[in-house]
Design a protein around this motif. Structure first.
Motif, short mmCIF file in Angstrom:
data_model
loop_
_atom_site.label_atom_id
_atom_site.label_comp_id
_atom_site.label_asym_id
_atom_site.label_seq_id
_atom_site.Cartn_x
_atom_site.Cartn_y
_atom_site.Cartn_z
N GLY A 1 0.84 -1.19 0.00
CA GLY A 1 0.00 0.00 0.00
C GLY A 1 0.88 1.23 0.00
O GLY A 1 2.04 1.18 0.41
N HIS A 2 0.36 2.35 -0.49
CA HIS A 2 1.09 3.61 -0.39
C HIS A 2 0.38 4.49 0.63
O HIS A 2 -0.84 4.60 0.64
CB HIS A 2 1.21 4.30 -1.75
CG HIS A 2 -0.09 4.70 -2.36
ND1 HIS A 2 -0.82 3.88 -3.19
CD2 HIS A 2 -0.81 5.85 -2.26
CE1 HIS A 2 -1.92 4.48 -3.58
NE2 HIS A 2 -1.94 5.67 -3.04
N PHE A 3 1.16 5.08 1.53
CA PHE A 3 0.59 5.83 2.64
C PHE A 3 0.15 7.22 2.21
O PHE A 3 0.80 7.87 1.39
CB PHE A 3 1.60 5.94 3.78
CG PHE A 3 1.69 4.70 4.61
CD1 PHE A 3 0.75 4.44 5.59
CD2 PHE A 3 2.70 3.78 4.41
CE1 PHE A 3 0.83 3.30 6.37
CE2 PHE A 3 2.80 2.63 5.17
CZ PHE A 3 1.85 2.39 6.17
N ARG B 1 7.05 10.09 8.08
CA ARG B 1 6.18 8.97 8.46
C ARG B 1 5.83 8.12 7.25
O ARG B 1 5.77 6.90 7.34
CB ARG B 1 4.92 9.49 9.14
CG ARG B 1 5.09 9.78 10.63
CD ARG B 1 3.74 9.81 11.32
NE ARG B 1 3.92 9.89 12.76
CZ ARG B 1 3.97 11.01 13.45
NH1 ARG B 1 3.89 12.17 12.81
NH2 ARG B 1 4.11 11.01 14.76
N ARG B 2 5.56 8.77 6.12
CA ARG B 2 5.22 7.99 4.92
C ARG B 2 6.42 7.14 4.47
O ARG B 2 6.24 6.00 4.03
CB ARG B 2 4.76 8.92 3.80
CG ARG B 2 3.40 9.56 4.07
CD ARG B 2 2.78 10.12 2.81
NE ARG B 2 3.57 11.20 2.25
CZ ARG B 2 3.43 12.48 2.58
NH1 ARG B 2 2.54 12.85 3.49
NH2 ARG B 2 4.17 13.42 2.00
N PHE B 3 7.63 7.71 4.57
CA PHE B 3 8.83 6.95 4.20
C PHE B 3 9.01 5.75 5.13
O PHE B 3 9.26 4.63 4.67
CB PHE B 3 10.06 7.85 4.28
CG PHE B 3 11.35 7.15 3.94
CD1 PHE B 3 11.79 7.08 2.64
CD2 PHE B 3 12.12 6.56 4.95
CE1 PHE B 3 12.98 6.42 2.32
CE2 PHE B 3 13.30 5.90 4.64
CZ PHE B 3 13.74 5.83 3.33
N VAL B 4 8.88 5.98 6.43
CA VAL B 4 8.99 4.88 7.40
C VAL B 4 7.91 3.83 7.15
O VAL B 4 8.17 2.63 7.18
CB VAL B 4 8.90 5.43 8.84
CG1 VAL B 4 8.76 4.28 9.85
CG2 VAL B 4 10.12 6.27 9.17
N GLY B 5 6.69 4.30 6.87
CA GLY B 5 5.60 3.36 6.63
C GLY B 5 5.85 2.48 5.42
O GLY B 5 5.65 1.27 5.48
N ARG B 6 6.32 3.09 4.34
CA ARG B 6 6.52 2.33 3.10
C ARG B 6 7.71 1.39 3.20
O ARG B 6 7.61 0.21 2.84
CB ARG B 6 6.73 3.29 1.93
CG ARG B 6 6.95 2.58 0.60
CD ARG B 6 6.98 3.54 -0.56
NE ARG B 6 7.19 2.87 -1.82
CZ ARG B 6 6.25 2.25 -2.52
NH1 ARG B 6 5.02 2.21 -2.04
NH2 ARG B 6 6.51 1.65 -3.66
N GLY C 1 9.10 -4.07 5.45
CA GLY C 1 9.66 -4.90 6.52
C GLY C 1 8.78 -6.09 6.83
O GLY C 1 9.25 -7.22 6.99
N TYR C 2 7.47 -5.84 6.90
CA TYR C 2 6.50 -6.92 7.14
C TYR C 2 6.60 -7.97 6.04
O TYR C 2 6.71 -9.18 6.31
CB TYR C 2 5.09 -6.33 7.21
CG TYR C 2 3.99 -7.36 7.11
CD1 TYR C 2 3.63 -8.14 8.21
CD2 TYR C 2 3.27 -7.54 5.92
CE1 TYR C 2 2.62 -9.08 8.11
CE2 TYR C 2 2.26 -8.46 5.82
CZ TYR C 2 1.93 -9.23 6.92
OH TYR C 2 0.93 -10.17 6.82
#
Length: 257
Positions: A113-115, A122-127, A133-134
């Motif tokens: 998904g794209h945040f 936060r978007r960079f960490v999320g992606r 990572g998951y």
């Protein structure tokens, strides 16, 4: 080939409104949109009905319980799964249906998904850490690609087959990972980068919630590895991939990455 889209929701009426609007704007509309009300006290039910969704009630709290209730109630041959904060691209439903229609060996389909929202950090960490990572860690643990709960689909027949193996009553069940683990080693699971869905950055606002979900994930791994050891899973999945490629060749299906 028909499509039910299941959207669990708990007190998420505003996000749900955007998700249902995105589903209404699909180039190939879903044949059924099903919102699972997981005990909401806000306008979740009213918003769902305003957008023409069928509402299923699951008062017992828990994303896996809500997801299972929606999958159990789905009427179509393929079940898509989004979160209330998911915003699927206009071709999402069409792509899901086409992938399953083109490949009879495909049991489950997922992507990342794209945040949206929050700041660029936060978007960079999320992606790169949260989602990638998951996928990276649990691909190694599962010996194949895990499903991402905000962007997945599976055949209804596949769900009915694995339903007895899903630990719905486990209060620490991690929903997408639980379904990933319940799939048999011979299941055909594909990752499609073209299956685009926006997801809210809000899970990254609370480290406590993030760590809790991580703990649930490793709890699920431990539960399933007690049932099927990791070496057996690796061997079974490798054999399953070989068998699937053979079936694809026999059927003239082009294997996807």
């Amino acid at each position: 080939m028909t499509l039910t889209v299941v959207v669990p929701s708990l007190n998420d009426a505003q996000m749900l409104r955007h998700c249902l609007a995105a589903l209404a704007a699909q180039t190939r509309p879903a044949d059924e949109v099903l919102v699972v009300d997981n005990g909401s006290v806000d306008d979740t039910v009213r918003v769902a009905r305003e957008w023409g969704a069928r509402v299923v009630s699951e008062p017992r709290r828990g994303v896996l319980r809500a997801t299972a209730a929606g999958f159990d109630a789905a009427r179509c041959t393929v079940i898509g799964r989004l979160d209330a904060d998911s915003r699927p691209a206009p071709d999402w439903a069409a792509r899901v249906v086409q992938r399953f229609a083109d490949d009879p060996t495909l049991d489950a389909l997922t992507s990342n998904g794209h945040f949206y929202g929050g700041g660029p950090i936060r978007r960079f960490v999320g992606r790169h850490l949260y989602i990638r990572g998951y996928l990276f860690i649990f691909r190694a643990v599962l010996a194949r690609m895990p499903l991402f709960g905000s962007n997945l689909a599976l055949r209804r027949a596949t769900w009915q087959e694995i339903r007895p193996r899903v630990h719905v009553e486990d209060p620490r069940a991690h929903d997408d990972l639980e379904i990933s683990l319940a799939l048999g080693p011979d299941a055909g699971v594909d990752y499609d980068p073209g299956l685009r869905v926006g997801v809210s950055v809000r899970p990254l606002y609370s480290w406590r919630a993030f760590l809790r979900r991580a703990a649930w994930a490793f709890h699920q791994i431990a539960v399933h590895l007690r049932e099927v050891s990791w070496p057996r899973r690796v061997i079974g999945c490798a054999r399953g991939r070989r068998d699937r490629r053979r079936r694809q060749r026999m059927l003239g299906v082009r294997a996807e990455a």
